[in-house]
Scaffold this motif. Structure first.
Motif, PDB file in Angstrom:
ATOM      1  N   THR A  41       9.639   0.218  -0.369  1.00 45.30           N
ATOM      2  CA  THR A  41      10.088   0.505  -1.730  1.00 45.30           C
ATOM      3  C   THR A  41       9.844   1.975  -2.041  1.00 45.30           C
ATOM      4  O   THR A  41       8.784   2.511  -1.711  1.00 45.30           O
ATOM      5  N   HIS A  42      10.820   2.628  -2.646  1.00 41.73           N
ATOM      6  CA  HIS A  42      10.669   4.001  -3.119  1.00 41.73           C
ATOM      7  C   HIS A  42      10.666   4.000  -4.645  1.00 41.73           C
ATOM      8  O   HIS A  42      11.521   3.373  -5.274  1.00 41.73           O
ATOM      9  N   VAL A  43       9.705   4.703  -5.206  1.00 37.87           N
ATOM     10  CA  VAL A  43       9.617   4.867  -6.648  1.00 37.87           C
ATOM     11  C   VAL A  43       9.743   6.345  -6.965  1.00 37.87           C
ATOM     12  O   VAL A  43       8.953   7.157  -6.470  1.00 37.87           O
ATOM     13  N   ASP A  44      10.737   6.706  -7.753  1.00 37.51           N
ATOM     14  CA  ASP A  44      10.919   8.083  -8.181  1.00 37.51           C
ATOM     15  C   ASP A  44      10.193   8.272  -9.505  1.00 37.51           C
ATOM     16  O   ASP A  44      10.594   7.716 -10.536  1.00 37.51           O
ATOM     17  N   LEU A  45       9.119   9.027  -9.494  1.00 40.25           N
ATOM     18  CA  LEU A  45       8.295   9.191 -10.689  1.00 40.25           C
ATOM     19  C   LEU A  45       8.995  10.000 -11.773  1.00 40.25           C
ATOM     20  O   LEU A  45       8.619   9.922 -12.944  1.00 40.25           O
ATOM     21  N   GLU A  46      10.004  10.778 -11.402  1.00 38.16           N
ATOM     22  CA  GLU A  46      10.712  11.585 -12.393  1.00 38.16           C
ATOM     23  C   GLU A  46      11.788  10.791 -13.117  1.00 38.16           C
ATOM     24  O   GLU A  46      11.964  10.927 -14.330  1.00 38.16           O
ATOM     25  N   ILE A  61       8.701  11.275  -4.899  1.00 36.89           N
ATOM     26  CA  ILE A  61       8.880   9.920  -4.388  1.00 36.89           C
ATOM     27  C   ILE A  61       7.568   9.361  -3.851  1.00 36.89           C
ATOM     28  O   ILE A  61       6.917   9.982  -3.019  1.00 36.89           O
ATOM     29  N   ILE A  62       7.202   8.189  -4.338  1.00 30.67           N
ATOM     30  CA  ILE A  62       6.106   7.430  -3.734  1.00 30.67           C
ATOM     31  C   ILE A  62       6.721   6.298  -2.936  1.00 30.67           C
ATOM     32  O   ILE A  62       7.587   5.573  -3.429  1.00 30.67           O
ATOM     33  N   GLN A  63       6.284   6.173  -1.695  1.00 34.01           N
ATOM     34  CA  GLN A  63       6.776   5.105  -0.827  1.00 34.01           C
ATOM     35  C   GLN A  63       5.721   4.019  -0.709  1.00 34.01           C
ATOM     36  O   GLN A  63       4.559   4.303  -0.413  1.00 34.01           O
ATOM     37  N   GLU A 117       0.839  -1.178   0.000  1.00 38.80           N
ATOM     38  CA  GLU A 117       0.000   0.000   0.000  1.00 38.80           C
ATOM     39  C   GLU A 117       0.884   1.241   0.000  1.00 38.80           C
ATOM     40  O   GLU A 117       2.042   1.193   0.396  1.00 38.80           O
ATOM     41  N   ILE A 118       0.329   2.344  -0.458  1.00 38.87           N
ATOM     42  CA  ILE A 118       1.068   3.594  -0.502  1.00 38.87           C
ATOM     43  C   ILE A 118       1.023   4.221   0.881  1.00 38.87           C
ATOM     44  O   ILE A 118      -0.043   4.402   1.459  1.00 38.87           O
ATOM     45  N   THR A 119       2.180   4.547   1.419  1.00 39.54           N
ATOM     46  CA  THR A 119       2.223   5.091   2.770  1.00 39.54           C
ATOM     47  C   THR A 119       2.749   6.522   2.824  1.00 39.54           C
ATOM     48  O   THR A 119       2.621   7.164   3.846  1.00 39.54           O
ATOM     49  N   GLN A 120       3.339   7.007   1.750  1.00 37.86           N
ATOM     50  CA  GLN A 120       3.908   8.355   1.800  1.00 37.86           C
ATOM     51  C   GLN A 120       4.080   8.885   0.388  1.00 37.86           C
ATOM     52  O   GLN A 120       4.395   8.151  -0.544  1.00 37.86           O
ATOM     53  N   PHE A 121       3.858  10.166   0.228  1.00 41.16           N
ATOM     54  CA  PHE A 121       4.222  10.828  -1.019  1.00 41.16           C
ATOM     55  C   PHE A 121       5.011  12.069  -0.648  1.00 41.16           C
ATOM     56  O   PHE A 121       4.548  12.909   0.108  1.00 41.16           O
ATOM     57  N   ASN A 122       6.223  12.156  -1.157  1.00 38.81           N
ATOM     58  CA  ASN A 122       7.098  13.278  -0.822  1.00 38.81           C
ATOM     59  C   ASN A 122       7.838  13.706  -2.078  1.00 38.81           C
ATOM     60  O   ASN A 122       8.540  12.882  -2.659  1.00 38.81           O
ATOM     61  N   PRO A 123       7.691  14.985  -2.501  1.00 37.71           N
ATOM     62  CA  PRO A 123       8.041  15.472  -3.833  1.00 37.71           C
ATOM     63  C   PRO A 123       7.736  14.463  -4.934  1.00 37.71           C
ATOM     64  O   PRO A 123       6.594  14.149  -5.184  1.00 37.71           O
TER      65      PRO A 123
END
Length: 395
Positions: free
Chosen positions: A203-208, A168-170, A160-166
């Motif tokens: 897991t961190h996903v960098d959308l950029e 980065i989706i965690q 599940e998604i637990t954080q969004f920061n700039p």
């Protein structure tokens, strides 16, 4: 160098926080902090409220929660006023057609009144605007699925998604799987298990950039006794925006992992006057289903929040249950709310009880304070919370 020095000081404070004596910690009743109540308005189709988040958009705070898609033709994300408790807006995302996410939805996160992310069973991330239009689709997991659980095996779908920061989706990964799904299983006999060597909890996903980073740390020592309890692998935590750290908590452990990105930087064991006792949940038959119920004397960590405005870390824990009944629904639940500074120095412990079948199940934090659901919900048209004042803990 200055940043490194401050970080070392912070780590030193962390490791010393469990050395304080109980006489240094104020112990009181939660009633001392309750200054009022707050109600969320419910419509006739909303039977349950879950997945509550607080989002800020143009200096305006909204309470957001998901209205289930199985009773509508779209996912509905309500945006609720923190003043009136009434719906101030909504984002509707279709469950069918070209704008929908194929393969079913695993998790959603509302970032603002004009941005929502959904992630499906395939590992695709869809970005939607406030009108429910898909503006981007990200798929960074196609070459990463075999690696994500550290053994070259299956892709753990229970995230599940637990954080969004700039950018980065965690994602918080839950590796628990059902063991006996291919044969008829009687109520109370459904079994689950998660691998003891699992390390990819975050897991961190960098959308950029498309970069995917995975954690590489093990569960706390002794946690293996919970391997058949799928509630033990649903982790939670809080992002400390001041220190750019994430605090990852385990439901059945005193330990809190301090993460810098996906890397574990240190381990905190916040001091408490309470001796927590952790036991695996008991598998019970209820009607035609299997349910997991905690033993009467079992403890559990419920939530961890970071208050950016006041630089506070807030933890809520279930201590145990009491009463002669064999049913958890008829026993009294005992809780403690722990208030800590941003350096993990205790500012007080506040105890409270729920004497009904309802437990602490919903909570959120706004600039006005902390809100925890009441043990009695008397109306079908609203959902009531205690309003807890945190202003007295500001530096």
């Amino acid at each position: 160098m200055k940043k490194l020095f401050l970080r070392l000081i912070f780590i030193g404070l962390i490791f010393s926080c469990d050395e304080k004596g109980s006489e240094e910690i104020y112990q009181g009743k939660l009633q001392e902090l309750i200054v009022g109540d707050f109600s969320l308005e419910k419509d006739s189709l909303t039977k349950y409220i879950f997945n509550i988040r607080v989002v800020e958009d143009n200096s305006q705070e909204y309470i957001s929660f998901t209205k289930p898609a199985n009773i509508r033709k779209e996912w509905v994300f309500a945006l609720i006023s923190t003043i009136s408790g009434k719906e101030a807006g909504r984002i509707e995302i279709p469950t069918e057609g070209p704008e929908s996410m194929r393969g079913g939805i695993h998790a959603n996160i509302v970032v603002s009144e004009n941005q929502v992310f959904q992630i499906n069973h395939l590992g695709e991330i869809g970005e939607y605007n406030g009108e429910g239009k898909k503006i981007a689709l990200y798929n960074f997991f196609s070459d990463y699925k075999a690696k994500l659980n550290g053994k070259g095996g299956e892709f753990p779908l229970n995230f599940e998604i637990t954080q969004f920061n700039p950018s980065i989706i965690q994602l918080g990964n839950n590796p628990s799987k059902f063991l006996n799904t291919k044969k008829p299983v009687a109520a109370g006999e459904m079994m689950t298990e998660f691998p003891l060597d699992f390390k990819n909890w975050i897991t961190h996903v960098d959308l950029e950039t498309g970069e995917v980073e995975n954690s590489d740390f093990s569960m706390p020592e002794g946690y293996e006794v919970f391997k058949n309890d799928n509630t033990a692998s649903v982790l939670f935590g809080a992002y400390d925006s001041k220190r750019d750290l994430y605090y990852l908590a385990w439901p059945y452990s005193d330990e809190v992992y301090v993460l810098n990105g996906v890397k574990m930087e240190s381990v905190v064991k916040p001091f408490s006057s309470v001796e927590f006792n952790y036991f695996p949940s008991e598998r019970k038959a209820m009607d035609l289903n299997t349910v997991l119920l905690q033993p009467k004397n079992a403890s559990k960590q419920l939530f961890l929040l970071y208050d950016e405005q006041r630089d506070l870390i807030i933890r809520c824990s279930k201590i145990e249950e009491s009463g002669a009944s064999e049913s958890t629904f008829e026993r009294t639940k005992h809780y403690v709310l722990s208030i800590n500074s941003g350096e993990w120095e205790s500012k007080g412990e506040y105890f409270f009880d729920f004497e009904t079948e309802i437990e602490v199940e919903n909570w959120f934090l706004t600039s006005e304070g902390l809100f925890i659901n009441k043990p009695e919900q008397e109306s079908e048209d609203e959902y009531e919370f205690y309003k807890i004042d945190l202003s007295g803990f500001e530096k």
